[in-house]
Design a protein around this motif. Structure first.
Motif, PDB file in Angstrom:
ATOM      1  N   SER A 119     -21.718  60.711  -3.264  1.00 39.20           N
ATOM      2  CA  SER A 119     -23.032  61.475  -3.541  1.00 39.20           C
ATOM      3  C   SER A 119     -23.931  60.595  -3.163  1.00 39.20           C
ATOM      4  O   SER A 119     -25.448  60.940  -3.548  1.00 39.20           O
ATOM      5  CB  SER A 119     -23.159  61.966  -4.878  1.00 39.20           C
ATOM      6  N   GLY A 120     -23.990  59.189  -3.036  1.00 37.12           N
ATOM      7  CA  GLY A 120     -24.951  58.409  -2.778  1.00 37.12           C
ATOM      8  C   GLY A 120     -25.460  57.681  -4.053  1.00 37.12           C
ATOM      9  O   GLY A 120     -26.542  57.034  -4.036  1.00 37.12           O
ATOM     10  N   TRP A 121     -24.743  57.668  -5.157  1.00 34.20           N
ATOM     11  CA  TRP A 121     -25.181  56.915  -6.360  1.00 34.20           C
ATOM     12  C   TRP A 121     -25.268  55.550  -6.252  1.00 34.20           C
ATOM     13  O   TRP A 121     -25.980  54.989  -7.014  1.00 34.20           O
ATOM     14  CB  TRP A 121     -24.132  57.436  -7.311  1.00 34.20           C
ATOM     15  N   TYR A 122     -24.242  54.756  -5.600  1.00 38.11           N
ATOM     16  CA  TYR A 122     -24.147  53.452  -5.307  1.00 38.11           C
ATOM     17  C   TYR A 122     -25.136  52.828  -4.489  1.00 38.11           C
ATOM     18  O   TYR A 122     -25.647  53.767  -3.330  1.00 38.11           O
ATOM     19  CB  TYR A 122     -22.653  52.939  -4.815  1.00 38.11           C
ATOM     20  N   SER A 123     -25.772  51.617  -4.715  1.00 37.88           N
ATOM     21  CA  SER A 123     -26.942  51.265  -4.005  1.00 37.88           C
ATOM     22  C   SER A 123     -26.471  50.600  -2.804  1.00 37.88           C
ATOM     23  O   SER A 123     -26.922  50.577  -1.599  1.00 37.88           O
ATOM     24  CB  SER A 123     -27.901  50.275  -5.123  1.00 37.88           C
ATOM     25  N   GLU A 124     -25.444  49.687  -2.804  1.00 34.61           N
ATOM     26  CA  GLU A 124     -25.096  48.872  -1.785  1.00 34.61           C
ATOM     27  C   GLU A 124     -23.630  48.181  -2.221  1.00 34.61           C
ATOM     28  O   GLU A 124     -23.296  48.308  -3.309  1.00 34.61           O
ATOM     29  CB  GLU A 124     -25.973  47.693  -1.470  1.00 34.61           C
ATOM     30  N   MET A 125     -23.105  47.530  -1.059  1.00 40.26           N
ATOM     31  CA  MET A 125     -21.877  46.927  -1.299  1.00 40.26           C
ATOM     32  C   MET A 125     -22.069  45.567  -1.180  1.00 40.26           C
ATOM     33  O   MET A 125     -22.657  45.241   0.024  1.00 40.26           O
ATOM     34  CB  MET A 125     -20.632  47.439  -0.388  1.00 40.26           C
ATOM     35  N   HIS A 126     -21.854  44.538  -1.886  1.00 35.01           N
ATOM     36  CA  HIS A 126     -22.136  43.268  -1.842  1.00 35.01           C
ATOM     37  C   HIS A 126     -20.448  42.815  -1.515  1.00 35.01           C
ATOM     38  O   HIS A 126     -19.819  42.617  -2.168  1.00 35.01           O
ATOM     39  CB  HIS A 126     -22.602  42.641  -3.456  1.00 35.01           C
ATOM     40  N   ALA A 127     -20.096  42.780  -0.286  1.00 36.66           N
ATOM     41  CA  ALA A 127     -18.945  42.633   0.371  1.00 36.66           C
ATOM     42  C   ALA A 127     -18.285  41.339  -0.098  1.00 36.66           C
ATOM     43  O   ALA A 127     -18.782  40.195   0.040  1.00 36.66           O
ATOM     44  CB  ALA A 127     -18.801  43.164   1.685  1.00 36.66           C
ATOM     45  N   PRO A 128     -16.762  41.304  -0.400  1.00 32.81           N
ATOM     46  CA  PRO A 128     -16.180  40.172  -0.395  1.00 32.81           C
ATOM     47  C   PRO A 128     -15.860  39.434   0.851  1.00 32.81           C
ATOM     48  O   PRO A 128     -16.038  40.112   1.959  1.00 32.81           O
ATOM     49  CB  PRO A 128     -14.769  40.638  -0.947  1.00 32.81           C
ATOM     50  N   ARG A 129     -15.664  38.078   0.732  1.00 35.09           N
ATOM     51  CA  ARG A 129     -15.716  37.278   2.069  1.00 35.09           C
ATOM     52  C   ARG A 129     -14.245  36.543   1.708  1.00 35.09           C
ATOM     53  O   ARG A 129     -13.828  36.177   0.838  1.00 35.09           O
ATOM     54  CB  ARG A 129     -17.016  36.320   2.054  1.00 35.09           C
ATOM     55  N   PRO A 130     -13.808  36.149   3.238  1.00 36.55           N
ATOM     56  CA  PRO A 130     -14.008  36.823   4.508  1.00 36.55           C
ATOM     57  C   PRO A 130     -13.565  37.920   4.673  1.00 36.55           C
ATOM     58  O   PRO A 130     -12.800  38.322   3.928  1.00 36.55           O
ATOM     59  CB  PRO A 130     -13.290  35.722   5.264  1.00 36.55           C
ATOM     60  N   LEU A 131     -14.501  38.880   5.548  1.00 40.19           N
ATOM     61  CA  LEU A 131     -14.253  40.212   5.625  1.00 40.19           C
ATOM     62  C   LEU A 131     -12.682  40.515   6.029  1.00 40.19           C
ATOM     63  O   LEU A 131     -12.326  41.555   5.768  1.00 40.19           O
ATOM     64  CB  LEU A 131     -15.172  40.742   6.729  1.00 40.19           C
ATOM     65  N   ARG A 132     -12.107  39.554   6.876  1.00 40.23           N
ATOM     66  CA  ARG A 132     -10.874  39.659   7.441  1.00 40.23           C
ATOM     67  C   ARG A 132      -9.718  40.130   6.602  1.00 40.23           C
ATOM     68  O   ARG A 132      -8.599  40.896   6.575  1.00 40.23           O
ATOM     69  CB  ARG A 132     -10.504  38.566   8.293  1.00 40.23           C
ATOM     70  N   ASP A 133      -9.844  39.588   5.031  1.00 44.23           N
ATOM     71  CA  ASP A 133      -9.150  39.716   4.147  1.00 44.23           C
ATOM     72  C   ASP A 133      -9.286  41.156   3.272  1.00 44.23           C
ATOM     73  O   ASP A 133      -8.338  41.650   2.658  1.00 44.23           O
ATOM     74  CB  ASP A 133      -9.135  38.825   3.130  1.00 44.23           C
ATOM     75  N   TYR A 134     -10.268  41.570   3.679  1.00 47.26           N
ATOM     76  CA  TYR A 134     -10.570  43.111   2.922  1.00 47.26           C
ATOM     77  C   TYR A 134     -11.362  44.138   3.930  1.00 47.26           C
ATOM     78  O   TYR A 134     -11.778  45.297   3.342  1.00 47.26           O
ATOM     79  CB  TYR A 134     -11.824  42.710   1.963  1.00 47.26           C
ATOM     80  N   GLU A 135     -11.062  44.223   5.177  1.00 44.26           N
ATOM     81  CA  GLU A 135     -11.515  44.839   6.161  1.00 44.26           C
ATOM     82  C   GLU A 135     -11.259  46.412   5.910  1.00 44.26           C
ATOM     83  O   GLU A 135     -11.962  47.228   5.999  1.00 44.26           O
ATOM     84  CB  GLU A 135     -11.492  44.467   7.449  1.00 44.26           C
ATOM     85  N   GLN A 136     -10.063  46.550   5.687  1.00 47.64           N
ATOM     86  CA  GLN A 136      -9.670  48.175   5.373  1.00 47.64           C
ATOM     87  C   GLN A 136     -10.237  48.706   4.327  1.00 47.64           C
ATOM     88  O   GLN A 136     -10.689  49.781   4.178  1.00 47.64           O
ATOM     89  CB  GLN A 136      -8.063  48.262   5.143  1.00 47.64           C
ATOM     90  N   GLU A 137     -10.564  47.914   3.137  1.00 45.92           N
ATOM     91  CA  GLU A 137     -11.113  48.481   1.853  1.00 45.92           C
ATOM     92  C   GLU A 137     -12.656  48.583   2.156  1.00 45.92           C
ATOM     93  O   GLU A 137     -13.038  49.745   1.929  1.00 45.92           O
ATOM     94  CB  GLU A 137     -10.742  47.664   0.713  1.00 45.92           C
ATOM     95  N   VAL A 138     -13.181  47.741   2.929  1.00 48.51           N
ATOM     96  CA  VAL A 138     -14.650  47.796   3.113  1.00 48.51           C
ATOM     97  C   VAL A 138     -14.876  49.048   4.018  1.00 48.51           C
ATOM     98  O   VAL A 138     -15.931  49.751   3.772  1.00 48.51           O
ATOM     99  CB  VAL A 138     -15.292  46.658   3.675  1.00 48.51           C
ATOM    100  N   ASN A 139     -14.168  49.349   4.945  1.00 49.02           N
ATOM    101  CA  ASN A 139     -14.264  50.100   6.059  1.00 49.02           C
ATOM    102  C   ASN A 139     -14.074  51.712   5.246  1.00 49.02           C
ATOM    103  O   ASN A 139     -14.657  52.613   5.473  1.00 49.02           O
ATOM    104  CB  ASN A 139     -13.428  50.098   7.109  1.00 49.02           C
ATOM    105  N   LYS A 140     -13.084  51.429   4.052  1.00 46.29           N
ATOM    106  CA  LYS A 140     -12.648  52.861   3.569  1.00 46.29           C
ATOM    107  C   LYS A 140     -14.158  53.501   2.570  1.00 46.29           C
ATOM    108  O   LYS A 140     -14.518  54.360   2.800  1.00 46.29           O
ATOM    109  CB  LYS A 140     -11.512  52.849   2.446  1.00 46.29           C
ATOM    110  N   ILE A 141     -14.707  52.253   2.043  1.00 45.59           N
ATOM    111  CA  ILE A 141     -15.921  52.671   1.265  1.00 45.59           C
ATOM    112  C   ILE A 141     -16.934  53.224   2.113  1.00 45.59           C
ATOM    113  O   ILE A 141     -17.681  54.067   1.814  1.00 45.59           O
ATOM    114  CB  ILE A 141     -16.201  51.218   0.577  1.00 45.59           C
ATOM    115  N   ILE A 142     -17.221  52.427   3.153  1.00 48.03           N
ATOM    116  CA  ILE A 142     -18.187  53.080   3.961  1.00 48.03           C
ATOM    117  C   ILE A 142     -17.967  54.555   4.549  1.00 48.03           C
ATOM    118  O   ILE A 142     -18.732  55.357   4.823  1.00 48.03           O
ATOM    119  CB  ILE A 142     -18.384  52.067   5.144  1.00 48.03           C
ATOM    120  N   SER A 143     -16.761  54.851   5.178  1.00 45.14           N
ATOM    121  CA  SER A 143     -16.244  55.957   5.396  1.00 45.14           C
ATOM    122  C   SER A 143     -16.621  57.049   4.395  1.00 45.14           C
ATOM    123  O   SER A 143     -17.098  58.341   4.740  1.00 45.14           O
ATOM    124  CB  SER A 143     -14.763  56.126   5.876  1.00 45.14           C
TER     125      SER A 143
END
Length: 257
Positions: free
Chosen positions: A228-252
């Protein structure tokens, strides 16, 4: 004020590789803003790290030929490219952003929409405990205003040496390879020349930070709020290669892309 272009910076630091491809896609497809990456390095590194030009523009700048960072892997002057980059687009409204900050809502864009293009916006003006220290992200202004405000030289290498000469004016930077010099220097300039600046206060702590999906707390979120757009942003974990699947899920879930 309508944002025309969002500016990111990057070098070959593996902790940040990959974020450009994701962030440029979000900004272009969701917010209709032109993403621009200021890459400090060379084309070979861009190819090696699979950095894409599909959704945004990449401008390559040379690294400093001398050590300006006390031999630290994380180089302070890479982030000064956030302030240098807008000067290449003098007639466009540019916004600075950390490359690992991925927007999940329209809240900041809506917050500044009625502010004049003649202003220089410090978006997170009270994010730090020091009232005269400002994060380098979410500065918004015409590129010409960035150039005027910081008296930025057209020669990139000369510009970062100029900023480097101010390093001894700030405490506690040497042991970190002068990491944070970009924020210390820009904040000092802003504080000494506040005319024409719109300081956005009472926004970061009450509204933005509590609605972050933040790596500090883990990637925890409510699916309904995310969609619904409640969250402001994702301050993503690093390095991305270790979390890429979950980051892409959130964006989706947030954006449907």
């Amino acid at each position: 004020m309508k944002i025309d272009r969002v500016i990111f910076c990057l070098d070959n630091n593996p902790n940040y590789a990959g974020f450009w491809n994701i962030n440029s896609k979000v900004w272009k497809n969701v917010y209709n803003v032109n993403p621009t990456l200021i890459y400090v390095g060379d084309e070979e590194d861009i190819d090696k790290n699979n950095i894409s030009r599909e959704f945004g523009e990449i401008i390559v700048l040379p690294p400093s030929p001398i050590d300006l960072c006390n031999n630290f892997r994380r180089k302070w002057y890479i982030t000064w490219a956030l302030f240098y980059g807008p000067t290449l687009f003098p007639d466009e409204v540019c916004m600075t952003s950390g490359i690992d900050q991925i927007p999940l809502s329209w809240s900041f864009i809506n917050k500044i929409e009625n502010i004049s293009r003649e202003k220089y916006i410090v978006g997170f003006a009270d994010a730090y405990s020091d009232p005269e220290l400002y994060p380098s992200s979410h500065h918004v202004a015409l590129g010409s205003h960035f150039k005027e405000k910081y008296d930025i030289d057209e020669d990139w290498l000369w510009e970062i040496r100029k900023v480097y000469q101010t390093r001894n004016q700030f405490n506690n930077l040497y042991d970190a390879g002068y990491w944070g010099l970009d924020e210390s220097y820009s904040s000092k300039v802003i504080s000494s020349k506040p005319d024409g600046i719109e300081f956005i206060k009472n926004f970061f702590h009450p509204l933005w930070a509590p609605r972050r999906i933040d790596r500090i707390w883990g990637l925890k979120y409510d699916v309904g709020k995310l969609s619904s757009g409640w969250y402001s942003e994702m301050h993503a974990p690093r390095p991305l290669r270790d979390y890429e699947q979950e980051v892409n899920k959130i964006i989706s879930i947030a954006h449907g892309i």
